[in-house]
Design an enzyme around this catalytic site. Structure first.
Site, short mmCIF file in Angstrom:
data_model
loop_
_atom_site.label_atom_id
_atom_site.label_comp_id
_atom_site.label_asym_id
_atom_site.label_seq_id
_atom_site.Cartn_x
_atom_site.Cartn_y
_atom_site.Cartn_z
N SER A 183 0.80 -1.23 0.00
CA SER A 183 0.00 0.00 0.00
C SER A 183 0.83 1.28 0.00
O SER A 183 0.43 2.27 -0.58
CB SER A 183 -0.97 0.00 1.18
N HIS A 211 -5.07 -3.19 -3.08
CA HIS A 211 -4.59 -2.24 -4.08
C HIS A 211 -4.37 -2.90 -5.44
O HIS A 211 -3.94 -2.24 -6.39
CB HIS A 211 -3.28 -1.59 -3.63
N LYS A 243 -11.29 0.77 -3.09
CA LYS A 243 -10.18 1.52 -3.69
C LYS A 243 -10.44 1.70 -5.18
O LYS A 243 -11.24 2.53 -5.55
CB LYS A 243 -8.87 0.84 -3.33
C1 LIG Z 1 -6.90 -0.18 2.58
C2 LIG Z 1 -6.37 -1.53 2.88
C3 LIG Z 1 -7.09 -2.42 3.67
C4 LIG Z 1 -8.35 -2.00 4.38
O1 LIG Z 1 -9.43 -1.91 3.53
P1 LIG Z 1 -10.68 -1.02 3.99
O2 LIG Z 1 -11.81 -1.52 3.17
O3 LIG Z 1 -10.32 0.39 3.69
O4 LIG Z 1 -10.87 -1.26 5.45
C5 LIG Z 1 -6.59 -3.68 3.84
N1 LIG Z 1 -5.42 -4.07 3.28
C6 LIG Z 1 -4.69 -3.22 2.53
C7 LIG Z 1 -3.42 -3.70 1.92
C8 LIG Z 1 -5.13 -1.92 2.32
O5 LIG Z 1 -4.39 -1.07 1.63
#
Ligand SMILES: *Cc1c(COP(=O)(O)O)cnc(C)c1O
Length: 395
Positions: A183, A211, A243
């Protein structure tokens, strides 16, 4: 000392080491240009990679679902919250991921907490990449399993830790966990190598495609498509709709057996209200848009190249890679904050990333591009990075 004083003192310590965080306020829809803290700026740090958060198809689907099903699900999935659209999205997701089945979780954070806690417990061993997301770290803590941290993207180090763990004790189950796309660095986990290690030692490989979903692979299906591994019985994929897909919520994709198991064991699934219909409908619409619009991924990749090439040509220290996450390394915290501040004054929103989100000494401006940015947007960003970078003697 009373509790107020204690909290205040802790916050003061954060402030004096430049680690205090505050919220900034967006007053527009989530788009390539937003109004933040009263200023119009180019959004260069969202995870809305395909620019779908304000796509008409998602908005219309969400509005229609509210009309048909109402605003809330009213209960957890195991009570009366399991609506037909939840199962429709699970079906669409398992098709998208090439798995037998899928199960929704309310957030990626909860999916990792629920999944890891269900799969690993006392007497099991988890092998976790050192740069894995905080939700994985918290899931590991919840699990009470023995946790071994392997060096970033290092399958050989992973192998040596597995061998070492075999000497140390008899672990019932081995679980390897990695981000698909990391991330904060935007680099890609070596999925084929990790799968080989998993198969060799009878381990489960859990890939967090938060991601990678809607980003990696020819049609945006994620890590497994990028590496052409296909689905494997030892591979469990999780990912989010929040995302690149511009909506909200998360999924775990794997076998029907796994789905059944999680429904019965994952506390983060059991003890929470089901996702609202509007969110489910928006996620479904996002998958459909991604399938139908062949240009989305092409635009994302073009924009990615343009920003990467531009920042590299200016002489910035960026991490090379093939994802829309482009970290610009800036050294110490103060310089990173100053750069972020100057960029904002010049109309670019790019937040400073500090410890504990990244290791000490690895502060950065984490820039991201989306399919929604125009080439003028990106051109303007490069121009501002050039001017501000010279002013601050970063380039
Ligand atoms: C953003 C993210 C999450 C969490 O996801 P949300 O739906 O925002 O809670 C989990 N793992 C990774 C690698 C992330 O970047």
């Amino acid at each position: 000392m009373n509790i107020g004083n204690e909290l205040l003192q802790e916050l003061e310590e954060l402030r004096s080491s430049h680690l205090h965080r505050t919220l900034r306020r967006v007053a527009s829809e989530q788009a390539p240009r937003i109004i933040m803290d009263g200023r119009q700026c180019i959004n260069l740090c969202s995870n809305n990679y395909l620019g779908l958060a304000n796509h008409p198809a998602l908005k219309e689907a969400a509005a229609a679902a509210v009309q048909k099903y109402g605003a809330g699900a009213g209960a957890s999935r195991l009570v009366t919250g399991n609506m037909e659209i939840h199962e429709m999205l699970e079906k669409a997701t398992s098709e998208f991921k090439g798995t037998e089945d899928a199960l929704l979780f309310n957030t990626g954070y909860m999916a990792n907490a629920g999944l890891i806690q269900s799969l690993a417990g006392d007497g099991d061993a988890i092998f976790s990449d050192e740069l894995n997301h905080a939700s994985i770290i918290d899931g590991c803590r919840l699990s009470r399993a023995q946790v071994f941290i392997y060096r970033h993207r290092d399958a050989e180090h992973l192998r040596s830790l597995i061998l070492q763990s075999a000497v140390q004790g008899h672990y019932r189950r081995l679980v390897i966990i990695t981000d698909g796309v990391f991330s904060m660095d935007g680099d890609i986990a070596p999925l084929t190598d990790l799968l080989n290690v998993a198969d060799e030692y009878g381990a489960i490989l859990l890939v967090d495609d938060a991601h990678a979903t809607g980003v990696l692979g020819r049609s945006g299906r994620g890590s497994f498509e990028h590496f052409g591994t296909g689905s494997s019985p030892s591979l469990i994929q999780m990912g989010t709709y929040s995302k690149a897909l511009g909506s909200f919520g998360a999924y775990v994709a794997g076998t029907s057996l796994l789905r059944d198991y999680l429904i019965n064991r994952a506390r983060a699934f059991i003890y929470t209200t089901a996702l609202p219909p509007s969110v489910i409908a928006a996620s479904m619409a996002a998958l459909n848009v991604l399938k139908a619009d062949g240009m989305l991924l092409a635009r994302l990749r073009e924009n990615m190249m343009m920003l990467r090439d531009g920042l590299t040509a200016l002489g910035y220290n960026i991490l090379q890679g093939e994802t829309p996450i482009i970290p610009v390394f800036t050294g110490d915290i103060e310089r990173t904050l100053l750069l972020s501040q100057r960029l904002f004054e010049a109309g670019i929103c790019a937040t400073a990333i500090r410890p504990p989100t990244v290791p000490e000494g690895r502060c950065r401006i984490r820039t991201t591009v989306t399919a929604g940015h125009s080439s003028e947007d990106i051109g303007q960003c490069i121009e501002v990075f050039s001017r501000v970078g010279r002013e601050l003697r970063l380039i």
